[in-house]
Design an enzyme around this catalytic site. Structure first.
Site, PDB file in Angstrom:
ATOM      1  N   THR A 180       0.859  -1.179   0.000  1.00  0.00           N
ATOM      2  CA  THR A 180       0.000   0.000   0.000  1.00  0.00           C
ATOM      3  C   THR A 180       0.895   1.228   0.000  1.00  0.00           C
ATOM      4  O   THR A 180       1.724   1.395   0.897  1.00  0.00           O
ATOM      5  CB  THR A 180      -0.922   0.022   1.231  1.00  0.00           C
ATOM      6  OG1 THR A 180      -1.804  -1.096   1.174  1.00  0.00           O
ATOM      7  CG2 THR A 180      -1.739   1.304   1.265  1.00  0.00           C
TER       8      THR A 180
ATOM      9  N   ASP B 227      -5.334  39.436 -20.963  1.00  0.00           N
ATOM     10  CA  ASP B 227      -4.440  38.599 -21.762  1.00  0.00           C
ATOM     11  C   ASP B 227      -4.503  38.955 -23.243  1.00  0.00           C
ATOM     12  O   ASP B 227      -3.469  38.991 -23.930  1.00  0.00           O
ATOM     13  CB  ASP B 227      -4.807  37.130 -21.557  1.00  0.00           C
ATOM     14  CG  ASP B 227      -3.951  36.207 -22.394  1.00  0.00           C
ATOM     15  OD1 ASP B 227      -2.730  36.156 -22.181  1.00  0.00           O
ATOM     16  OD2 ASP B 227      -4.508  35.529 -23.289  1.00  0.00           O
TER      17      ASP B 227
END
Length: 659
Positions: free
Chosen positions: A156, A629
């Site tokens: 695990t 932008d």
């Protein structure tokens, strides 16, 4: 156990593997048991198979407890260290580590593993901490692989180091993998584990499937307010990959400040998933399995539920655990441990070690008690000294009518018993005991609580989790108390009325750390929010936008789309936001020549338990950033301002409108 018996046990490994599924009874949920394979039937009918069955040594008495449970599965912790700090597992500062000299060496691990395998253990899982940060983990797997009779070597892991190590681990003999992953959103991953590494975990999952592991088990601890909104995404994750996504109920451990309000039960999760995939199929399960497994037809993978809290599987438990410092734990929730390391280093013989292990297994209890609950004096007294259930009468049955009323009901009963300092729970109702005790836990963890006294009051029902665990005052819960909300401190007799508006941050826990708000108890209602933003472009850029002459394209159209998309992705961009199904998103952009500005207005609407202010604000912000932008090639003298909420309707706090 005689050496001849051990030899026969090793010789039976193949037969047990073939017949194992057929020899197990149906699981408690009624799912069918797998039929024996053709190979198993052939082996059983053969002369050698009949001989092995007739002369098989019984399962080790030392690994069989007083309730008949046979323990053939051993979990070995290789280290206490971990390279993550998951919020449900470990405090941010980490834990105090055991000195290296007190941890098991690789040789000691193999010595103990060999002993357990001789006694009948068929599966060993390596755990941690994080087992893959131990330098000799590949060598340990290789030595385990040589043990005759051991059928499964599993690990695990959190997956951070998996891609790098897995090829060598597979070659050494690793044949099963569990990978912990609690979210599919990178930003939320970093918030939950307090570290980066999401993409490394995903690479590890894909690497495991490429190397042929079937299935690759993905462990997901489901926590209300953290990731319960991703259940459907995790199920969809199994569509094209051979995964077994295992939804684990949130469990108490030292250091994780467990609160049962965060637990999402198996049945609640299953109901959510079935609403999306009503054709979900129940899969067969083995008696000792901790998982309830399901599959969406035509999906490559499957899902499972580990119901350690709502429907414990103690009755079929076949697991033992060895900690990194060599202590044997017969129950994950149990506090008792036996140091095998000390006996091993003091020169104990193999026979003596087996006797020590057998004695510990023999003391294993029928089922666990949640350690957090048992650490509270009220709960411990109630569970250990239950009176006759007739003493409760109507009060007890009324207390259990509604989970939502537990805090209020608990307060009343505590008040009636405060002179004796005792809380009585009927001993003949184990399930009801559990529900009540969970309610007590919630009350004690609060320290100071606010309860609604009158449904028509203008005050909110709240729990102010700002105090350490301590004695709960219930003076404010008397029948004579005035209506409205009251703030009850641990100092008896101190009550303060709390108005609707809250001065407390809702996204922090009692220690000031960030947490999501639990909206599970809120009613559904129509929620609308409107937000705005302004982008000042300057004269030149403004003129180009108005004439649609910006080289990147139509600024207003692209920004509108960006805003709508941003609203839908809010929960992925802002970690503490809930994933909300939006009924409608509208983003409009207009030009204000007097300021050479683009004015943005966004509106979001839903029907649900929490508002959409953040969605509206995100839409306005993303639209504004997109305008920036697309225009920055013209000028950098651009100012984004007045990002703000304009109005909201719906919700317990009432409507809001900015003047």
């Amino acid at each position: 156990m005689a050496g001849a018996a051990w030899g026969r046990r090793g010789g039976l490994a193949l037969l047990r593997g073939a017949l194992g599924a057929a020899s197990r009874r149906a699981c408690s949920s009624g799912a069918p048991v797998r039929a024996p394979s053709a190979a198993a039937q052939e082996l059983q009918s053969s002369g050698r198979g009949r001989f092995l069955l007739e002369h098989a040594a019984p399962f080790s008495a030392f690994l069989t407890d007083s309730f008949g449970r046979q323990h053939n599965y051993l979990r070995i912790s290789l280290t206490e260290k971990c390279n993550l700090r998951c919020q449900y597992c470990m405090p941010e500062e980490g834990v105090q580590l055991t000195p290296k000299s007190e941890l098991l060496t690789a040789q000691e691990i193999i010595t103990l593993a060999r002993l357990f395998v001789k006694e009948g253990v068929e599966k060993i899982r390596l755990t941690g901490g994080e087992p893959l940060i131990r330098p000799d983990v590949v060598d340990i797997v290789g030595q385990l692989y040589k043990l005759e009779g051991l059928k499964t070597i599993a690990v695990t892991t959190n997956g951070i180091n998996l891609t790098r190590l897995l090829p060598r681990l597979k070659e050494a003999g690793l044949n099963a993998i569990n990978i912990s992953l609690d979210t599919l959103v990178p930003a939320k991953f970093e918030f939950i584990v307090r570290r980066k590494g999401f993409h490394k975990v995903m690479e590890g999952i894909h690497k495991a499937t490429e190397l042929g592991y079937r299935p690759v088990k993905v462990n997901c601890v489901v926590m209300r307010g953290f990731n319960e909104d991703e259940l459907l995404n995790f199920v969809d994750f199994t569509k094209d990959l051979p995964l077994d996504v295992r939804f684990i109920e949130y469990m108490p451990f030292d250091g994780n400040k467990w609160n049962f309000k965060k637990m999402v039960s198996y049945k609640e999760m299953l109901d959510t998933i079935k609403q999306r995939w009503p054709e979900l199929e129940k899969l067969p399960c083995e008696t000792s399995s901790t998982a309830k497994s399901f599959k969406v037809p035509h999906f490559q993978g499957q899902i499972s539920f580990i119901t350690s809290m709502s429907e414990h599987f103690c009755g079929s438990c076949n697991r033992l655990r060895i900690t990194a410092d060599g202590n044997l734990k017969v129950c994950l929730f149990g506090s008792s441990e036996v140091s095998l390391r000390d006996h091993l280093r003091s020169g104990a013989s193999e026979e003596e070690l087996v006797q020590i292990i057998g004695a510990a297994v023999g003391r294993k209890k029928k089922q666990h008690a949640e350690p957090v609950l048992m650490s509270l004096p009220l709960c411990r007294d109630a569970l250990q000294n239950p009176p006759n259930s007739k003493q409760w009468g109507h009060t007890f049955s009324h207390w259990l009518t509604s989970r939502a009323s537990l805090p209020k009901q608990t307060g009343k009963v505590l008040m009636k018993n405060k002179l004796t300092r005792q809380l009585f729970l009927p001993g003949s109702y184990p399930e009801q005991q559990r529900q009540i005790t969970m309610g007590i836990l919630q009350t004690q963890l609060r320290g100071c609580c606010v309860f609604q006294k009158d449904p028509d009051s203008t005050f909110d029902t709240k729990c102010l989790e700002a105090s350490p665990v301590g004695q709960v005052s219930v003076d404010c819960q008397s029948e004579e108390a005035s209506s409205g909300s009251e703030f009850c401190t641990r100092d008896l007799g101190s009550c303060t009325r709390v108005p609707r508006a809250s001065d407390n941050l809702t996204h922090t826990d009692e220690e000031g750390r960030a947490t999501m708000v639990d909206v599970g108890g809120k009613p559904d209602s129509k929620r609308i929010a409107v937000a705005g933003a302004v982008v000042r472009l300057g004269e030149k850029a403004f003129g180009m936008v108005r004439q649609n002459q910006v080289k990147k394209g139509d600024v207003l159209a692209v920004a509108q789309i960006a805003g709508i998309q941003g609203a839908k992705l809010t929960s992925q961009l802002i970690p503490l936001c809930h994933n909300i199904p939006l009924n409608h998103v509208e983003v409009s952009l207009s030009l204000d020549e007097s300021r050479y500005a683009v004015v943005i207005r966004s509106s979001c609407q839903t029907w649900g338990r929490t508002g959409v202010e953040m969605e509206a604000l995100t839409a306005a912000s993303l639209a504004a950033l997109t305008v920036y932008d697309m225009c920055k090639a013209v000028t950098h003298d651009i100012v984004i301002e007045e990002v703000k909420l304009l109005s909201k309707t719906g919700g317990q706090r009432g409507d809001f409108s900015r003047a």
